[in-house]
Scaffold this motif. Sequence first.
Motif, mmCIF file in Angstrom:
data_model
loop_
_atom_site.group_PDB
_atom_site.id
_atom_site.type_symbol
_atom_site.label_atom_id
_atom_site.label_comp_id
_atom_site.label_asym_id
_atom_site.label_seq_id
_atom_site.Cartn_x
_atom_site.Cartn_y
_atom_site.Cartn_z
ATOM 1 N N UNK A 241 108.019 -9.398 36.645
ATOM 2 C CA UNK A 241 107.974 -10.254 35.456
ATOM 3 C C UNK A 241 106.913 -11.328 35.682
ATOM 4 N N UNK A 242 106.193 -11.659 34.616
ATOM 5 C CA UNK A 242 105.228 -12.769 34.692
ATOM 6 C C UNK A 242 105.961 -14.020 34.199
ATOM 7 N N UNK A 243 106.277 -14.950 35.098
ATOM 8 C CA UNK A 243 107.180 -16.048 34.712
ATOM 9 C C UNK A 243 106.448 -17.266 34.161
ATOM 10 N N UNK A 244 105.574 -17.029 33.160
ATOM 11 C CA UNK A 244 104.826 -18.178 32.628
ATOM 12 C C UNK A 244 105.460 -18.723 31.355
ATOM 13 N N UNK A 245 106.593 -18.183 30.955
ATOM 14 C CA UNK A 245 107.343 -18.576 29.753
ATOM 15 C C UNK A 245 106.720 -18.026 28.469
ATOM 16 N N UNK A 246 105.637 -17.248 28.574
ATOM 17 C CA UNK A 246 104.943 -16.724 27.402
ATOM 18 C C UNK A 246 104.971 -15.194 27.395
ATOM 19 N N UNK A 247 104.564 -14.568 28.514
ATOM 20 C CA UNK A 247 104.531 -13.100 28.565
ATOM 21 C C UNK A 247 105.924 -12.516 28.363
ATOM 22 N N UNK A 248 106.910 -13.182 28.914
ATOM 23 C CA UNK A 248 108.301 -12.802 28.693
ATOM 24 C C UNK A 248 108.990 -14.049 28.146
ATOM 25 N N UNK A 249 109.637 -13.923 27.010
ATOM 26 C CA UNK A 249 110.272 -15.106 26.424
ATOM 27 C C UNK A 249 111.421 -15.564 27.316
ATOM 28 N N UNK A 295 97.395 -21.951 30.033
ATOM 29 C CA UNK A 295 97.164 -20.988 31.134
ATOM 30 C C UNK A 295 97.380 -19.549 30.684
ATOM 31 N N UNK A 296 97.286 -19.293 29.387
ATOM 32 C CA UNK A 296 97.414 -17.936 28.877
ATOM 33 C C UNK A 296 96.015 -17.393 28.577
ATOM 34 N N UNK A 297 95.833 -16.096 28.874
ATOM 35 C CA UNK A 297 94.530 -15.470 28.698
ATOM 36 C C UNK A 297 94.579 -14.557 27.478
ATOM 37 N N UNK A 298 93.658 -14.763 26.549
ATOM 38 C CA UNK A 298 93.611 -13.916 25.354
ATOM 39 C C UNK A 298 92.220 -13.374 25.176
ATOM 40 N N UNK A 299 92.146 -12.180 24.534
ATOM 41 C CA UNK A 299 90.835 -11.693 24.140
ATOM 42 C C UNK A 299 90.501 -12.406 22.833
ATOM 43 N N UNK A 300 89.309 -13.000 22.688
ATOM 44 C CA UNK A 300 89.000 -13.745 21.472
ATOM 45 C C UNK A 300 89.267 -12.909 20.227
ATOM 46 N N UNK A 301 90.001 -13.471 19.284
ATOM 47 C CA UNK A 301 90.282 -12.786 18.018
ATOM 48 C C UNK A 301 91.453 -11.822 18.077
ATOM 49 N N UNK A 302 92.069 -11.630 19.241
ATOM 50 C CA UNK A 302 93.204 -10.701 19.344
ATOM 51 C C UNK A 302 94.450 -11.449 19.788
ATOM 52 N N UNK A 303 95.601 -10.855 19.451
ATOM 53 C CA UNK A 303 96.835 -11.577 19.757
ATOM 54 C C UNK A 303 97.416 -11.180 21.115
ATOM 55 N N UNK A 304 96.985 -10.017 21.663
ATOM 56 C CA UNK A 304 97.607 -9.594 22.923
ATOM 57 C C UNK A 304 97.083 -10.415 24.102
#
Length: 380
Positions: A241-249, A295-304
């Motif tokens: 699990x990625x425990x950043x509070x975002x990848x997994x609610x 500290x979340x990484x996104x592709x510009x213009x995408x939600x994933x």
Amino acid sequence: MSDGEIQARYYATGQSVRVGWRQGIINRFEAAAAPPGRDPWLAPALVDLQINGFAGVDFQRDNLTIEEVLVAARALREAGCVRFFLTLITDEWPKLVERLKRLRQLRDGHEELRHAIAGWHIEGPFLSTEPGFHGAHNPALMLDPTPDHIRELRALTHTDPVLLTIAPELQGALEAIALARSLGMKVSLGHTNASSEVLRKAVKAGATGFTHLGNACPQLLDRHDNILWRALDTPGLSVSLIPDQIHVSPPLFRLVHRVLRTEAIYYTTDAMAAAGASPGRYSIGPLEVEVGPDQIVRQPGKSNYAGSALRPIDGVFRAARMLGRDWRGAWDGFSICPAKFMSIGVGLTMGSPADFCLVQTDESGGLESLRVFSHGKETL
Ligand SMILES: [Zn+2]
């Protein structure tokens, strides 16, 4: 390699202990008579099985220098993580193989890196091409695994620990899993939309893990039947699990802890180059990504999401917050559990490397300071 001794409060028991080491190896671990007072907390160093890059260094780039790899390894160590699995993601197979070959040569030629890079995580190209499931990996580069691919990976890595993330629904995947296991590699299922039946067959073939559960799937899922329910309902899988509070609610994070045994859960940052660096634009191989102040990484213009910029030590404290526990109750998920999953040594026992963290917390239980030792040395 160094000699030394410290007194600290042991994270697992709260007791005061004295720990000594010679030539970087623990040779004394005993209860101390003195009251613990404000001594720092002592805990085993963190272990991260999925590191794509760190501190501005992208492991997916060709021709990395030894200095660049050291920058990443040292920044990880400052963030509590002394040992990690260098992770290579989907690319054209010959390029991926070339990178692995080069990085292994760099590691073998340098004592500090030989200890820091505990193994290799190969995440792709044997993954799902379905929208949402491939995540940030390029679906055009996915391949069905063949025995030759698996043998090539083993030949390149010799006896190093290897974690292979694979989607078991691909043509030839079950045979590839069995072969990888027979050659001493561990297999984790991930970036997959496999049916329950195929997941169970994969476990039977030798898969033991599920990579970053809750990630690498579409935003919208069928409430009756989706990969989360299927993975959690498959006996025999440890999940990361990625425990950043975002990848997994936070609610899902807590639920996974209720459903699975503690030892069957380990944490990973899935960190990429921006981790330990400032917000901004970075690259992961051919991808351009944007890192926000969260500290979340996104592709510009995408939600994933495309990996995280989380630091391992922050992951422990965020996991603890989600679980409503003291940080000490989340520590093993980022140290003992991943190490046991990959059967690599960890823990503060006689004869082990003196790899540990000294943690000082403030009155509210937050991180005040962190000192990190590798083979008993704080700075290398
Ligand atoms: Zn992934």
